[in-house]
Design an enzyme around this catalytic site. Structure first.
Site, mmCIF file in Angstrom:
data_model
loop_
_atom_site.group_PDB
_atom_site.id
_atom_site.type_symbol
_atom_site.label_atom_id
_atom_site.label_comp_id
_atom_site.label_asym_id
_atom_site.label_seq_id
_atom_site.Cartn_x
_atom_site.Cartn_y
_atom_site.Cartn_z
ATOM 1 N N HIS A 57 0.843 -1.200 0.000
ATOM 2 C CA HIS A 57 0.000 0.000 0.000
ATOM 3 C C HIS A 57 0.878 1.250 0.000
ATOM 4 C CE1 HIS A 57 -3.244 -2.770 1.189
ATOM 5 N NE2 HIS A 57 -4.067 -1.826 0.766
ATOM 6 N N LYS A 71 -0.507 4.713 4.632
ATOM 7 C CA LYS A 71 -1.346 3.748 5.356
ATOM 8 C C LYS A 71 -0.725 3.462 6.719
ATOM 9 C CE LYS A 71 -3.858 -0.619 4.862
ATOM 10 N NZ LYS A 71 -5.128 0.033 5.285
#
Length: 267
Positions: A155, A159
């Site tokens: 990600h 995040k």
């Protein structure tokens, strides 16, 4: 017409949700909420995302807006979502929750609230990811204990939780299919002299880099062959559209804790 409120409306996902609601037939954005100290409070939600004025101003107090919506879509932080959960429970408002990073105890709070209001809670609202969950269940049952299972996810740099909620959900699906308890067999990252791989464990590896929206691969590796089931998201809009689809699906639903598998009819 389903009246939808978006929490965290000034954030990346919130803005995408506003766009998705504006594109959905049968849905209307009736409230947009963000932090009370946001400098954008009072701004028109449509102008935030380039839609022009839509007559919905960004508010900083969910409780003051409960008469303006039927369902709240919340992709924020566990501590924020749980406060919003209590507001919606008391007001009898449905929720779509895409927040990740809940503890086991916090998830139990969602289950308790769902006895009074309908909630769709999912780690991932992508249709493709939820199809992958179905495929993972089948793959785990067919391949059984003869393979080593690893889950790799990537990600963007912003995040804050790891592994991702989607990766953990994938692990739960695989573990359940094999009759294992994920909390007992999960291995999160490896470093140093780890020794040989223990059979029946499920490994997790996490990457955080750049602007990666979300990549997930589950590896079933045996001697001589391996099977990989992969999903790659290139836009947050895929999650937003799934969340809005869930909000529309919740119309006339009885109080219960649902997930995206229910919305898609995959159960």
């Amino acid at each position: 017409m389903q009246r939808i409120a978006v929490m965290g409306a000034a954030g990346r996902m919130g803005k995408t949700l506003i766009e998705a609601v504006s594109q959905a037939e049968g849905a209307t954005l009736s409230a947009a909420i963000d932090r009370a100290d946001s400098s954008l409070i009072g701004a028109d939600a449509g102008e935030l995302v380039g839609l022009g004025k839509i007559g919905v101003t960004l508010a900083g107090d969910l409780a003051a807006m409960v008469d303006d919506f039927d369902v709240l879509i919340d992709f924020t932080h566990p501590s924020v979502t749980l406060k919003n959960l209590e507001v919606c429970r008391q007001a009898g408002k449905a929720m779509v929750i895409g927040t990740t990073g809940f503890t086991v105890e916090e998830k139990q709070q969602l289950s308790e609230a769902a006895k009074q209001i309908p909630i769709v809670f999912a780690a991932n609202f992508s249709v493709g990811v939820n199809l992958c969950l179905k495929l993972l269940d089948t793959a785990a049952r067919v391949l059984g204990d003869d393979v080593d299972i690893e889950i790799i996810e990537a990600h963007h740099r912003h995040k804050v939780d790891a592994p991702s909620g989607t990766a953990l959900r994938m692990g739960e699906v695989v573990a359940d299919a094999l009759g294992r308890d994920l909390q007992k067999v999960a291995v999160y990252g490896r470093e140093g002299q780890t020794g040989a791989r223990e059979r029946e464990t499920i490994g997790f590896a996490t990457v955080r880099a750049g602007d990666v929206v979300g990549d997930h691969t589950v590896l079933f590796a045996a001697d001589g062959e391996r099977v990989e089931i992969t999903h790659k998201a290139s836009s947050r809009m895929t999650f937003a559209k799934g969340a809005v689809r869930s909000a529309l699906w919740l119309q006339q639903r009885s109080p219960a804790l649902y997930d995206m598998q229910d919305v898609l009819g995959l159960r």
